[in-house]
Design an enzyme around this catalytic site. Structure first.
Site, PDB file in Angstrom:
ATOM      1  N   ASP A  41       0.826  -1.199   0.000  1.00 24.29           N
ATOM      2  CA  ASP A  41       0.000   0.000   0.000  1.00 24.29           C
ATOM      3  C   ASP A  41       0.868   1.259   0.000  1.00 24.29           C
ATOM      4  OD1 ASP A  41      -2.462   1.080  -0.071  1.00 24.29           O
ATOM      5  OD2 ASP A  41      -2.934   0.842   2.049  1.00 24.29           O
ATOM      6  N   CYS A  85     -19.250 -13.459  -6.415  1.00 20.68           N
ATOM      7  CA  CYS A  85     -20.280 -12.737  -5.655  1.00 20.68           C
ATOM      8  C   CYS A  85     -21.669 -13.248  -6.061  1.00 20.68           C
ATOM      9  CB  CYS A  85     -20.209 -11.235  -5.920  1.00 20.68           C
ATOM     10  SG  CYS A  85     -18.954 -10.383  -4.929  1.00 20.68           S
ATOM     11  N   CYS A 104     -24.500  -1.385   3.749  1.00 26.09           N
ATOM     12  CA  CYS A 104     -23.727  -0.140   3.901  1.00 26.09           C
ATOM     13  C   CYS A 104     -24.677   0.960   4.402  1.00 26.09           C
ATOM     14  CB  CYS A 104     -23.078   0.267   2.582  1.00 26.09           C
ATOM     15  SG  CYS A 104     -22.282   1.891   2.732  1.00 26.09           S
ATOM     16  N   CYS A 158     -19.330  -3.576   5.502  1.00 22.05           N
ATOM     17  CA  CYS A 158     -19.511  -4.290   4.231  1.00 22.05           C
ATOM     18  C   CYS A 158     -18.687  -5.574   4.169  1.00 22.05           C
ATOM     19  CB  CYS A 158     -19.204  -3.378   3.044  1.00 22.05           C
ATOM     20  SG  CYS A 158     -17.583  -2.604   3.103  1.00 22.05           S
ATOM     21  N   CYS A 212     -20.467 -10.072   4.709  1.00 18.37           N
ATOM     22  CA  CYS A 212     -20.184 -10.876   3.514  1.00 18.37           C
ATOM     23  C   CYS A 212     -20.250 -12.371   3.846  1.00 18.37           C
ATOM     24  CB  CYS A 212     -18.797 -10.526   2.970  1.00 18.37           C
ATOM     25  SG  CYS A 212     -18.368 -11.506   1.515  1.00 18.37           S
TER      26      CYS A 212
HETATM   27  S1  SF4 Z   1     -21.398  -9.357   0.535  1.00 20.03           S
HETATM   28 FE1  SF4 Z   1     -19.542 -10.371  -0.272  1.00 20.03          FE
HETATM   29  S2  SF4 Z   1     -20.301 -11.936  -1.706  1.00 20.03           S
HETATM   30 FE2  SF4 Z   1     -22.003 -10.534  -1.292  1.00 20.03          FE
HETATM   31  S3  SF4 Z   1     -21.861  -9.035  -2.974  1.00 20.03           S
HETATM   32 FE3  SF4 Z   1     -20.733  -8.176  -1.241  1.00 20.03          FE
HETATM   33  S4  SF4 Z   1     -18.616  -8.783  -1.581  1.00 20.03           S
HETATM   34 FE4  SF4 Z   1     -19.886 -10.090  -2.914  1.00 20.03          FE
HETATM   35  S1  SF4 Z   2     -16.576   0.812   4.741  1.00 21.58           S
HETATM   36 FE1  SF4 Z   2     -18.131  -0.297   3.524  1.00 21.58          FE
HETATM   37  S2  SF4 Z   2     -19.988  -0.326   4.816  1.00 21.58           S
HETATM   38 FE2  SF4 Z   2     -18.606   1.215   5.672  1.00 21.58          FE
HETATM   39  S3  SF4 Z   2     -19.306   3.109   4.736  1.00 21.58           S
HETATM   40 FE3  SF4 Z   2     -17.615   2.356   3.463  1.00 21.58          FE
HETATM   41  S4  SF4 Z   2     -18.603   1.133   1.869  1.00 21.58           S
HETATM   42 FE4  SF4 Z   2     -20.123   1.454   3.473  1.00 21.58          FE
END
Ligand code: SF4
Ligand code: SF4
Length: 349
Positions: free
Chosen positions: A132, A187, A197, A243, A247
């Protein structure tokens, strides 16, 4: 050594250094990822991260970073602490999981440099390493190297470990055997991250608009946070990973790693915003030096603490907030403290 033998030996070295996974890609251009980044920048999704605009050509072509570059090895290291450890203790403000110990740049960078030194000594090839720390399209290379795919939440997702991982790259002039790639997208029809989100920051598949993302506002943004964005931060004082938490790949494929790996600290499972706001600079540095929190800096963390306190609307914070609004050396902290006072007092929001 043949390129195959060298690749096997390199991978063994990388895994011996404690990385969880490695994939190799032959160098070249990542046209699709470069176009996606260009579109992201052109749409203004980078907010005030002006440095992202620089080195566009270099990002597209690794030989600009290392003349004669023939191969890119991408390494991944998981930081998932396990379900219990991932919980924020009651009353504490939330901290993204990657930030709960020693800065990953330091942990991974040192190890990757050792691998590069070994490869140079073994082959006479040149190497450059990044964690990074340079204009490298890390997720694009990871996908090409077969490690995983870029999820709708824009994180690299792997079938073996989910997405709780950090990436590094070793560029080299040595010829290595590339792995099968690019990795397919898994996905499918899932949209859990998009729906979860809280600030609707995922605006298209794999596209996060920084201007709506809590991670951006709490870590990367300097100065005033626009008033209309502050409620969105909710109880997050550093970063956000909702987010990733939702998952399904993480639910089923993430494996907890030892606390020693990133020197995980109990006191970073969550932070007391009152303590952060009251902390002097020397204490802040002594307490958090070497952790990712330093990126937000002392003034950024106090600003974030004011936002959390305003969002909590807890009158018990008023005394400290009044003191900060009057006396804090930073005008941004003073104005955010004043905002929090108004919010708690019910005069706004
Ligand atoms: S939660 Fe995970 S599997 Fe579902 S769309 Fe988002 S990144 Fe893809
Ligand atoms: S880190 Fe993911 S869930 Fe949190 S504000 Fe950003 S995009 Fe949305």
């Amino acid at each position: 050594m043949t390129s195959h033998e060298l690749s096997v030996a390199l991978k063994r070295h990388i895994l011996d250094e404690g990385f969880d996974a490695v994939g190799i890609a032959a160098t070249g251009r990542l046209d699709r990822d470069t176009a996606a980044l260009d579109a992201w920048l052109d749409a203004g999704h980078h907010a005030t991260l002006e440095w992202m605009q620089r080195y566009r050509d270099t990002r597209a072509d690794p030989t600009r970073l290392l003349p004669g570059c023939r191969s890119v090895a991408v390494v991944a290291m998981s930081y998932w602490p396990g379900e219990e450890e991932a919980r924020t203790p009651p009353g504490h403000a939330r901290v993204a999981l990657y930030a709960r110990g020693r800065d990953y740049h330091k942990v991974m960078g040192k190890r990757l440099k050792r691998v590069g030194a070994w490869l140079e000594a073994e082959t006479g090839a040149a190497t450059r390493t990044f964690v990074d720390t340079g204009p490298v399209l890390e997720r694009g290379w990871a996908q090409r190297a077969g490690l995983g795919w870029i999820g709708k939440n824009a994180n690299l997702l792997t079938r073996a470990m989910g997405s709780w991982l950090l990436l590094g790259e070793l560029l080299t002039t040595a010829e290595l055997d590339p792995d099968d790639g690019p990795h397919a997208d898994h996905c499918g029809t899932c949209t859990a991250c998009v729906e979860a989100c809280p600030t609707d920051a995922i605006v298209a598949d794999g596209v996060v608009d920084s201007r709506a993302c809590i991670s951006y506002w709490t870590i990367e943004h300097r100065g005033e946070v626009p008033e209309e964005k502050r409620a969105g931060n909710a109880d997050w004082i550093f970063g956000c990973d909702i987010c990733q938490r939702v998952c399904p790949w993480n639910e089923t494929h993430a494996h907890p790693v030892d606390a020693e790996r990133f020197e995980r600290r109990d006191d970073l499972r969550g932070l007391d915003p009152l303590a952060i706001l009251a902390m002097d600079e020397a204490t802040f540095r002594a307490t958090y030096s070497g952790t990712p929190l330093m990126r937000a800096k002392w003034e950024g963390m106090r600003r974030n603490a004011c936002i959390v306190l305003g969002n909590r609307r807890d009158p018990a914070a008023l005394e400290l907030l009044h003191a900060a609004a009057r006396e804090d050396p930073d005008p941004v902290v003073r104005s955010h403290a004043a905002w929090a006072i108004e919010r708690i007092s019910g005069a706004s929001g």
